[in-house]
Design an enzyme around this catalytic site. Structure first.
Site, PDB file in Angstrom:
ATOM      1  N   SER A 144       0.863  -1.197   0.000  1.00 48.20           N
ATOM      2  CA  SER A 144       0.000   0.000   0.000  1.00 48.20           C
ATOM      3  C   SER A 144       0.887   1.230   0.000  1.00 48.20           C
ATOM      4  CB  SER A 144      -0.862   0.001   1.265  1.00 48.20           C
ATOM      5  OG  SER A 144      -1.497   1.258   1.419  1.00 48.20           O
ATOM      6  N   TYR A 158      -1.896  -0.409  10.165  1.00 48.06           N
ATOM      7  CA  TYR A 158      -1.991  -0.914   8.781  1.00 48.06           C
ATOM      8  C   TYR A 158      -0.739  -0.519   7.995  1.00 48.06           C
ATOM      9  CZ  TYR A 158      -3.836  -1.152   3.964  1.00 48.06           C
ATOM     10  OH  TYR A 158      -4.026  -1.408   2.631  1.00 48.06           O
TER      11      TYR A 158
HETATM   12  P1  NAD Z   1     -11.147  -6.149   0.008  1.00 48.29           P
HETATM   13  O1  NAD Z   1     -11.515  -5.967   1.427  1.00 48.29           O
HETATM   14  O2  NAD Z   1     -12.214  -6.145  -1.004  1.00 48.29           O
HETATM   15  O3  NAD Z   1     -10.280  -7.485  -0.207  1.00 48.29           O
HETATM   16  C1  NAD Z   1      -9.496  -8.072   0.794  1.00 48.29           C
HETATM   17  C2  NAD Z   1      -9.774  -9.550   0.758  1.00 48.29           C
HETATM   18  O4  NAD Z   1      -8.928 -10.230   1.690  1.00 48.29           O
HETATM   19  C3  NAD Z   1     -11.225  -9.868   1.162  1.00 48.29           C
HETATM   20  O5  NAD Z   1     -11.807 -10.712   0.192  1.00 48.29           O
HETATM   21  C4  NAD Z   1     -11.059 -10.604   2.484  1.00 48.29           C
HETATM   22  O6  NAD Z   1     -12.041 -11.590   2.732  1.00 48.29           O
HETATM   23  C5  NAD Z   1      -9.684 -11.240   2.295  1.00 48.29           C
HETATM   24  N1  NAD Z   1      -9.107 -11.658   3.565  1.00 48.29           N
HETATM   25  C6  NAD Z   1      -8.988 -10.924   4.702  1.00 48.29           C
HETATM   26  N2  NAD Z   1      -8.438 -11.676   5.665  1.00 48.29           N
HETATM   27  C7  NAD Z   1      -8.187 -12.891   5.119  1.00 48.29           C
HETATM   28  C8  NAD Z   1      -7.632 -14.081   5.625  1.00 48.29           C
HETATM   29  N3  NAD Z   1      -7.210 -14.168   6.884  1.00 48.29           N
HETATM   30  N4  NAD Z   1      -7.541 -15.157   4.798  1.00 48.29           N
HETATM   31  C9  NAD Z   1      -7.974 -15.074   3.510  1.00 48.29           C
HETATM   32  N5  NAD Z   1      -8.498 -13.970   2.981  1.00 48.29           N
HETATM   33  C10 NAD Z   1      -8.608 -12.890   3.780  1.00 48.29           C
HETATM   34  O7  NAD Z   1     -10.111  -4.991  -0.309  1.00 48.29           O
HETATM   35  P2  NAD Z   1      -9.085  -4.716  -1.496  1.00 48.29           P
HETATM   36  O8  NAD Z   1      -8.990  -3.263  -1.602  1.00 48.29           O
HETATM   37  O9  NAD Z   1      -9.413  -5.510  -2.699  1.00 48.29           O
HETATM   38  O10 NAD Z   1      -7.736  -5.227  -0.828  1.00 48.29           O
HETATM   39  C11 NAD Z   1      -6.810  -6.085  -1.469  1.00 48.29           C
HETATM   40  C12 NAD Z   1      -5.413  -5.686  -1.016  1.00 48.29           C
HETATM   41  O11 NAD Z   1      -5.127  -4.371  -1.499  1.00 48.29           O
HETATM   42  C13 NAD Z   1      -5.236  -5.640   0.497  1.00 48.29           C
HETATM   43  O12 NAD Z   1      -3.998  -6.234   0.852  1.00 48.29           O
HETATM   44  C14 NAD Z   1      -5.205  -4.144   0.797  1.00 48.29           C
HETATM   45  O13 NAD Z   1      -4.469  -3.848   1.955  1.00 48.29           O
HETATM   46  C15 NAD Z   1      -4.566  -3.613  -0.458  1.00 48.29           C
HETATM   47  N6  NAD Z   1      -4.803  -2.185  -0.679  1.00 48.29           N
HETATM   48  C16 NAD Z   1      -6.056  -1.727  -0.969  1.00 48.29           C
HETATM   49  C17 NAD Z   1      -6.236  -0.347  -1.147  1.00 48.29           C
HETATM   50  C18 NAD Z   1      -7.582   0.235  -1.474  1.00 48.29           C
HETATM   51  O14 NAD Z   1      -7.697   1.497  -1.541  1.00 48.29           O
HETATM   52  N7  NAD Z   1      -8.626  -0.556  -1.674  1.00 48.29           N
HETATM   53  C19 NAD Z   1      -5.162   0.523  -1.040  1.00 48.29           C
HETATM   54  C20 NAD Z   1      -3.906   0.012  -0.748  1.00 48.29           C
HETATM   55  C21 NAD Z   1      -3.749  -1.338  -0.577  1.00 48.29           C
END
Ligand code: NAD
Length: 249
Positions: A144, A158
């Site tokens: 991130s 985070y």
């Molecule tokens: P999201 O919440 O839609 O997806 C995260 C997924 O991880 C969910 O499906 C959740 O069920 C799964 N998950 C959580 N804990 C878990 C576990 N213990 N075992 C298996 N699966 C698990 O959000 P997203 O935005 O698609 O996030 C994906 C990645 O991108 C994450 O690592 C997040 O930190 C990163 N990210 C997202 C953003 C943003 O703005 N959305 C920004 C920076 C980084």
């Protein structure tokens, strides 16, 4: 569902029932990868992604596992061994974000929870993956932009977890480079996914989008494209580094 061929590459994407992970699953499948789609608990959502892939002629198997728990990760990789006998790409995408708060309000249990989901999972999956990968194998860690900003007054826990993921990426990349395995990361900025609604702050992307030089939030598919490039032959001389997928933020 079509059976995978001996030469078809296999990818494991964690946390792929929605958001960035689901976009990755679809993109890899479109590019002829057999997709192992890990999800935590929402079987119906995972099945919807699987159906989209198989309807388009792709191959996708669902793998339910909490990737922060070693025994579940081991069982998942044993299932990949049994079904495919190879692993070419691992995308460590699973992650959580909790509600905004100041540093002094972060509880120990919350800090541990964030680390278990965002860092321990990455460690466990990377360890299993490199044991199986041969030359050409790739790992892409979804970090991130928070790892660089530190997210003061909001999500220092985070941000710290993503910083740990970055260090793991750099160190592991150097350690396994001689084996022909590459390890890289992407750093998304503000992306339209359910993460903000379910963990952080609903409406966050729209509230902050004017601060983004490209003047908009990102789509999950735009992050998937960067992940796919890092996992592809087109980035064959790239390891131990990150693509900031943040619209210039
Ligand atoms: P999201 O919440 O839609 O997806 C995260 C997924 O991880 C969910 O499906 C959740 O069920 C799964 N998950 C959580 N804990 C878990 C576990 N213990 N075992 C298996 N699966 C698990 O959000 P997203 O935005 O698609 O996030 C994906 C990645 O991108 C994450 O690592 C997040 O930190 C990163 N990210 C997202 C953003 C943003 O703005 N959305 C920004 C920076 C980084």
């Amino acid at each position: 569902m079509p059976a995978n061929t001996e030469h078809q590459k296999v990818t494991l994407i964690t946390g792929a029932s929605r958001g960035i992970g689901a976009a990755c699953a679809k993109l890899f499948a479109e590019n002829d990868y057999a997709v192992c789609l890990n999800y935590l608990s929402n079987t119906a959502a995972a099945e919807r992604v699987q159906a989209e892939i198989t309807d388009a002629g792709g191959l996708c198997v669902l793998m339910q596992a909490d990737v922060s728990i070693a025994a579940e990760v081991q069982a998942m990789f044993a299932s990949i061994d049994a079904q495919f006998g190879r692993l070419d790409v691992l995308v460590n995408n699973a992650g959580i974000l909790e509600t905004q708060c100041r540093f002094s309000e972060i509880t120990e249990s919350r800090f541990r929870r964030i680390f278990e989901t965002n860092v321990i999972s990455c460690f466990l999956c990377c360890q299993q993956a490199v044991q199986r990968m041969s030359s050409g194998g790739c790992i892409v860690n979804v970090s991130s932009m928070a790892s660089k900003t530190g997210s003061p007054n909001e999500y220092i826990d985070y941000a710290t977890s993503k910083g740990a993921m970055d260090s793991l990426t750099i160190g592991l990349a150097k350690e396994v480079a001689a084996e022909g395995i590459r390890v890289n990361g992407v750093r998304p900025g503000l992306i339209y996914t359910d993460m903000h609604a379910s963990g952080g702050e609903p409406g966050r992307v729209d509230r902050l989008k004017e601060r983004i030089p490209l003047q908009r939030g990102g789509q999950p598919s735009e992050i998937a494209e960067a992940i796919y490039w890092l996992a592809s032959e087109n980035s064959s001389f790239v390891t131990g580094t990150f693509i900031d997928t943040s619209g210039g933020l």
